[in-house]
Design a protein around this motif. Structure first.
Motif, short mmCIF file in Angstrom:
data_model
loop_
_atom_site.label_atom_id
_atom_site.label_comp_id
_atom_site.label_asym_id
_atom_site.label_seq_id
_atom_site.Cartn_x
_atom_site.Cartn_y
_atom_site.Cartn_z
N GLN A 1 0.82 -1.21 0.00
CA GLN A 1 0.00 0.00 0.00
C GLN A 1 0.85 1.26 0.00
O GLN A 1 0.36 2.33 -0.29
CB GLN A 1 -0.94 0.00 1.20
CG GLN A 1 -1.99 -1.07 1.11
CD GLN A 1 -2.80 -1.20 2.37
OE1 GLN A 1 -2.76 -0.34 3.23
NE2 GLN A 1 -3.53 -2.28 2.48
N ARG A 2 2.12 1.15 0.33
CA ARG A 2 3.02 2.30 0.33
C ARG A 2 3.94 2.30 -0.87
O ARG A 2 4.90 3.05 -0.92
CB ARG A 2 3.84 2.33 1.62
CG ARG A 2 3.04 2.46 2.87
CD ARG A 2 2.31 3.76 2.99
NE ARG A 2 3.27 4.86 2.99
CZ ARG A 2 2.95 6.12 2.83
NH1 ARG A 2 1.70 6.44 2.66
NH2 ARG A 2 3.85 7.05 2.84
N SER A 3 3.71 1.43 -1.83
CA SER A 3 4.53 1.35 -3.04
C SER A 3 3.64 1.07 -4.24
O SER A 3 3.47 -0.08 -4.65
CB SER A 3 5.59 0.26 -2.88
OG SER A 3 6.36 0.17 -4.04
N ILE A 4 3.05 2.12 -4.77
CA ILE A 4 2.10 2.01 -5.87
C ILE A 4 2.76 2.56 -7.12
O ILE A 4 3.20 3.71 -7.14
CB ILE A 4 0.82 2.80 -5.56
CG1 ILE A 4 0.26 2.40 -4.21
CG2 ILE A 4 -0.20 2.62 -6.66
CD1 ILE A 4 -0.65 3.44 -3.61
N HIS A 5 2.83 1.74 -8.16
CA HIS A 5 3.46 2.17 -9.40
C HIS A 5 2.37 2.42 -10.44
O HIS A 5 1.55 1.53 -10.69
CB HIS A 5 4.44 1.10 -9.89
CG HIS A 5 5.56 0.88 -8.91
ND1 HIS A 5 6.77 1.47 -9.05
CD2 HIS A 5 5.61 0.16 -7.77
CE1 HIS A 5 7.55 1.12 -8.04
NE2 HIS A 5 6.87 0.32 -7.24
N VAL A 6 2.39 3.62 -11.01
CA VAL A 6 1.37 3.98 -11.99
C VAL A 6 2.02 4.26 -13.34
O VAL A 6 3.18 4.66 -13.43
CB VAL A 6 0.53 5.20 -11.56
CG1 VAL A 6 -0.19 4.92 -10.27
CG2 VAL A 6 1.37 6.44 -11.45
N CYS A 7 1.24 4.02 -14.37
CA CYS A 7 1.64 4.31 -15.74
C CYS A 7 0.47 5.08 -16.33
O CYS A 7 -0.68 4.78 -16.03
CB CYS A 7 1.85 2.99 -16.49
SG CYS A 7 2.19 3.13 -18.23
N TYR A 8 0.72 6.09 -17.12
CA TYR A 8 -0.42 6.79 -17.69
C TYR A 8 -0.31 6.86 -19.19
O TYR A 8 0.77 6.85 -19.76
CB TYR A 8 -0.62 8.17 -17.06
CG TYR A 8 0.22 9.29 -17.58
CD1 TYR A 8 1.47 9.54 -17.06
CD2 TYR A 8 -0.25 10.11 -18.60
CE1 TYR A 8 2.24 10.57 -17.54
CE2 TYR A 8 0.50 11.14 -19.07
CZ TYR A 8 1.75 11.37 -18.54
OH TYR A 8 2.50 12.40 -19.03
N VAL A 9 -1.49 6.89 -19.81
CA VAL A 9 -1.58 6.90 -21.26
C VAL A 9 -2.64 7.91 -21.68
O VAL A 9 -3.68 8.02 -21.06
CB VAL A 9 -1.87 5.48 -21.81
CG1 VAL A 9 -3.19 4.96 -21.31
CG2 VAL A 9 -1.82 5.46 -23.31
N ASN A 10 -2.32 8.66 -22.72
CA ASN A 10 -3.24 9.64 -23.29
C ASN A 10 -3.80 9.04 -24.56
O ASN A 10 -3.07 8.82 -25.52
CB ASN A 10 -2.48 10.93 -23.58
CG ASN A 10 -3.32 11.99 -24.22
OD1 ASN A 10 -4.39 11.71 -24.78
ND2 ASN A 10 -2.86 13.22 -24.17
#
Length: 151
Positions: free
Chosen positions: A13-22
């Motif tokens: 819960q303290r290590s969240i990896h996000v990737c974003y795409v448009n």
């Protein structure tokens, strides 16, 4: 739940990896995501890290009205993210197409038709605080006891 599982839950819960795409937006939501990285909001203090590689991500952030060119590409990106995973739409465009949804346009909203969406953040564009709070609210629900559920 064992002690190791409870440690895993708290660490995850303290290590969240996000990737974003448009997938076809005006970049207003992208600017708000980038503002989350600025010293004012500093999302890394909450344990949220942004990656460009979907194979390293846990959560996919999607902005834009879903152009035709992205239909197969978005599904490919979604399939590359390892389990457990979740997707969040940011802004009005991924939900309704907003101002881009006109007769004769080449968009196909909502994004939820193409990949499963766990949460949506409305707004044009939404505030960085809303983006951060939604990620922090969603992550424990996605990652809690994932290994035990698979077992």
């Amino acid at each position: 739940m064992g002690i190791i599982q409870s440690i895993k839950n708290s660490v995850r819960q303290r290590s969240i990896h996000v990737c974003y795409v448009n997938v076809g937006s005006c970049n207003g939501c992208d600017i708000e995501i980038l503002a989350c990285l600025s010293p004012r909001y500093d999302i890394e203090q909450y344990g949220i890290y942004v990656h460009n590689n979907p194979r390293e991500a846990d959560i996919l952030l999607v902005t834009g009205a879903m152009c035709e060119q992205w239909e197969d590409k978005l599904a490919d990106i979604w399939n590359k993210i390892p389990e457990p995973k979740a997707a969040i739409t940011i802004g009005n465009c991924p939900v309704s197409g907003c101002t881009f949804n006109r007769r004769g346009s080449y968009i196909d909203p909502p994004v939820s038709k193409h990949i499963p969406i766990a949460a949506s953040i409305p707004g044009c564009p939404p505030r960085p605080t809303e983006i951060i709070s939604t990620i922090l609210e969603l992550a424990p629900k996605v990652f809690k006891d994932y290994e035990e559920r698979q077992g």
